[in-house]
Motif scaffolding. Structure first.
Motif, PDB file in Angstrom:
ATOM      1  N   UNK A   1     -19.222  19.221 -25.400  1.00  0.00           N
ATOM      2  CA  UNK A   1     -20.113  20.214 -25.985  1.00  0.00           C
ATOM      3  C   UNK A   1     -20.014  20.134 -27.509  1.00  0.00           C
ATOM      4  N   UNK A   2     -20.998  20.709 -28.173  1.00  0.00           N
ATOM      5  CA  UNK A   2     -20.907  21.000 -29.596  1.00  0.00           C
ATOM      6  C   UNK A   2     -20.647  22.493 -29.728  1.00  0.00           C
ATOM      7  N   UNK A   3     -19.774  22.880 -30.644  1.00  0.00           N
ATOM      8  CA  UNK A   3     -19.431  24.285 -30.838  1.00  0.00           C
ATOM      9  C   UNK A   3     -19.854  24.701 -32.243  1.00  0.00           C
ATOM     10  N   UNK A   4     -20.746  25.683 -32.311  1.00  0.00           N
ATOM     11  CA  UNK A   4     -21.205  26.215 -33.589  1.00  0.00           C
ATOM     12  C   UNK A   4     -20.702  27.645 -33.703  1.00  0.00           C
ATOM     13  N   UNK A   5     -19.987  27.940 -34.782  1.00  0.00           N
ATOM     14  CA  UNK A   5     -19.355  29.248 -34.918  1.00  0.00           C
ATOM     15  C   UNK A   5     -19.792  29.941 -36.204  1.00  0.00           C
ATOM     16  N   UNK A   6     -19.724  31.249 -36.164  1.00  0.00           N
ATOM     17  CA  UNK A   6     -19.964  32.054 -37.372  1.00  0.00           C
ATOM     18  C   UNK A   6     -18.762  32.949 -37.606  1.00  0.00           C
ATOM     19  N   UNK A   7     -18.319  33.004 -38.849  1.00  0.00           N
ATOM     20  CA  UNK A   7     -17.272  33.926 -39.265  1.00  0.00           C
ATOM     21  C   UNK A   7     -16.015  33.754 -38.405  1.00  0.00           C
ATOM     22  N   UNK A   8     -15.508  34.848 -37.819  1.00  0.00           N
ATOM     23  CA  UNK A   8     -14.261  34.800 -37.058  1.00  0.00           C
ATOM     24  C   UNK A   8     -14.335  33.880 -35.848  1.00  0.00           C
ATOM     25  N   UNK A   9     -15.536  33.581 -35.373  1.00  0.00           N
ATOM     26  CA  UNK A   9     -15.681  32.681 -34.229  1.00  0.00           C
ATOM     27  C   UNK A   9     -15.057  31.320 -34.472  1.00  0.00           C
TER      28      UNK A   9
ATOM     29  N   UNK B   1     -18.723  17.944 -31.682  1.00  0.00           N
ATOM     30  CA  UNK B   1     -18.878  18.443 -33.050  1.00  0.00           C
ATOM     31  C   UNK B   1     -18.494  19.916 -33.100  1.00  0.00           C
ATOM     32  N   UNK B   2     -17.693  20.286 -34.102  1.00  0.00           N
ATOM     33  CA  UNK B   2     -17.285  21.680 -34.317  1.00  0.00           C
ATOM     34  C   UNK B   2     -17.787  22.100 -35.689  1.00  0.00           C
ATOM     35  N   UNK B   3     -18.424  23.278 -35.745  1.00  0.00           N
ATOM     36  CA  UNK B   3     -19.049  23.742 -36.979  1.00  0.00           C
ATOM     37  C   UNK B   3     -18.639  25.175 -37.271  1.00  0.00           C
ATOM     38  N   UNK B   4     -18.296  25.424 -38.522  1.00  0.00           N
ATOM     39  CA  UNK B   4     -17.931  26.766 -38.985  1.00  0.00           C
ATOM     40  C   UNK B   4     -18.900  27.198 -40.078  1.00  0.00           C
ATOM     41  N   UNK B   5     -19.616  28.283 -39.837  1.00  0.00           N
ATOM     42  CA  UNK B   5     -20.501  28.885 -40.844  1.00  0.00           C
ATOM     43  C   UNK B   5     -19.806  30.131 -41.388  1.00  0.00           C
ATOM     44  N   UNK B   6     -19.358  30.067 -42.622  1.00  0.00           N
ATOM     45  CA  UNK B   6     -18.691  31.219 -43.226  1.00  0.00           C
ATOM     46  C   UNK B   6     -17.459  31.655 -42.474  1.00  0.00           C
ATOM     47  N   UNK B   7     -16.626  30.721 -42.084  1.00  0.00           N
ATOM     48  CA  UNK B   7     -15.420  31.070 -41.320  1.00  0.00           C
ATOM     49  C   UNK B   7     -14.237  31.403 -42.223  1.00  0.00           C
ATOM     50  N   UNK B   8     -13.464  32.426 -41.891  1.00  0.00           N
ATOM     51  CA  UNK B   8     -12.280  32.780 -42.679  1.00  0.00           C
ATOM     52  C   UNK B   8     -11.101  31.884 -42.320  1.00  0.00           C
ATOM     53  N   UNK B   9     -11.289  30.595 -42.485  1.00  0.00           N
ATOM     54  CA  UNK B   9     -10.309  29.631 -41.983  1.00  0.00           C
ATOM     55  C   UNK B   9      -8.948  29.734 -42.649  1.00  0.00           C
TER      56      UNK B   9
ATOM     57  N   UNK C   1     -16.390  36.759 -47.004  1.00  0.00           N
ATOM     58  CA  UNK C   1     -15.293  35.788 -47.057  1.00  0.00           C
ATOM     59  C   UNK C   1     -14.783  35.699 -48.495  1.00  0.00           C
ATOM     60  N   UNK C   2     -13.599  36.228 -48.709  1.00  0.00           N
ATOM     61  CA  UNK C   2     -12.956  36.213 -50.025  1.00  0.00           C
ATOM     62  C   UNK C   2     -11.529  35.696 -49.892  1.00  0.00           C
ATOM     63  N   UNK C   3     -11.208  34.598 -50.573  1.00  0.00           N
ATOM     64  CA  UNK C   3     -12.046  33.834 -51.507  1.00  0.00           C
ATOM     65  C   UNK C   3     -12.994  32.876 -50.776  1.00  0.00           C
ATOM     66  N   UNK C   4     -14.004  32.383 -51.509  1.00  0.00           N
ATOM     67  CA  UNK C   4     -14.957  31.438 -50.927  1.00  0.00           C
ATOM     68  C   UNK C   4     -14.265  30.182 -50.407  1.00  0.00           C
ATOM     69  N   UNK C   5     -13.199  29.778 -51.075  1.00  0.00           N
ATOM     70  CA  UNK C   5     -12.507  28.539 -50.724  1.00  0.00           C
ATOM     71  C   UNK C   5     -11.837  28.606 -49.357  1.00  0.00           C
ATOM     72  N   UNK C   6     -11.814  29.784 -48.748  1.00  0.00           N
ATOM     73  CA  UNK C   6     -11.179  29.944 -47.439  1.00  0.00           C
ATOM     74  C   UNK C   6     -11.849  29.107 -46.367  1.00  0.00           C
ATOM     75  N   UNK C   7     -13.135  28.859 -46.518  1.00  0.00           N
ATOM     76  CA  UNK C   7     -13.909  28.235 -45.436  1.00  0.00           C
ATOM     77  C   UNK C   7     -13.580  26.757 -45.250  1.00  0.00           C
ATOM     78  N   UNK C   8     -13.470  26.018 -46.342  1.00  0.00           N
ATOM     79  CA  UNK C   8     -13.331  24.563 -46.281  1.00  0.00           C
ATOM     80  C   UNK C   8     -12.033  24.141 -45.599  1.00  0.00           C
TER      81      UNK C   8
END
Length: 227
Positions: A103-111, A130-138, A188-195
């Motif tokens: 499967x491909x997994x597309x996530x938003x935020x905490x997902x 494929x795994x995708x994070x949109x605005x994730x607090x990684x 998401x603070x700081x922005x750099x959390x996502x990458x």
């Protein structure tokens, strides 16, 4: 009218049957073109699967079967570890229902957190293409201090959950990883959390946290990545 000798007719018939028999295996071996991977859409905190309606409609318009778009809903107050186990069961269900191998997994935020736990600790990397994070607090977000759920505590920078999740390889296994983050995302603070190290990390235009799910440009980029 001249009639061909019996031996000639027999020879022609055998030749015709031989030609058919030579073509039949090729036809039998032909397989239909493989379709797209099923997509499992994992929402964020205090949300539901319906938050993906815009993106799911776009995928449908672009040829994804409805059976291959799973707008999953889960209890966002529980630990992301619990959610990861439930996600594993959901992905197994989707694979069984569609006959797909990944499967491909597309996530938003905490997902993004439960799904990363799944790929890293529950064998999910073997089932996720494929795994995708949109605005994730990684790597955590300060706004998680404003809510008190177990999942919120796990999203706080420096939490035991995040420290463990981010230890070692942040993008393990054979899955392809990608993140999208916005300089105007106030959640998401700081922005750099996502990458994530090892992922394809993309900065978007000035989008709100929710617009990461609905922006047409982000969708086009996400579709290209999973495609």
């Amino acid at each position: 009218m001249r009639i061909a000798p019996r031996t000639t007719l027999t020879t022609l018939a055998v030749a015709a049957l031989t030609a058919v028999s030579l073509q039949t295996p090729a036809a039998a071996d032909a397989e239909p073109a493989a379709g797209p991977d099923p997509i499992v859409l994992v929402h964020g905190w205090n949300s539901s699967g319906s938050t993906w309606d815009t993106m799911a409609d776009r995928f449908t318009a672009d040829g994804w079967p409805a059976t291959h778009l799973d707008q999953w809903t889960y209890n966002t107050s529980q630990s992301n570890v619990t959610t990861a186990s439930q996600l594993a069961e959901e992905i197994d269900r989707v694979l069984a229902a569609t006959g797909a191998t990944k499967v491909d997994v597309i996530t938003h935020s905490m997902g993004g957190l439960s799904s990363r736990y799944y790929t890293k600790n529950l064998g999910g990397d073997a089932q996720v293409d494929a795994w995708i994070s949109l605005g994730g607090p990684n790597h955590g977000t300060d706004t998680a201090n404003l809510c008190g759920d177990t999942s919120c505590a796990e999203m706080r920078p420096g939490s035991t959950f995040l420290n463990t999740l981010n230890s070692g390889d942040e993008t393990p296994g054979v899955s392809r990883y990608a993140t999208w983050w916005s300089p105007c995302d106030s959640i998401i603070n700081p922005d750099s959390s996502v990458a994530l190290t090892g992922a394809t990390n993309t900065e978007t235009a000035c989008l709100s946290h929710g617009e990461l799910r609905t922006d047409a440009t982000v969708y086009s980029q996400v579709k290209a990545f999973v495609g």
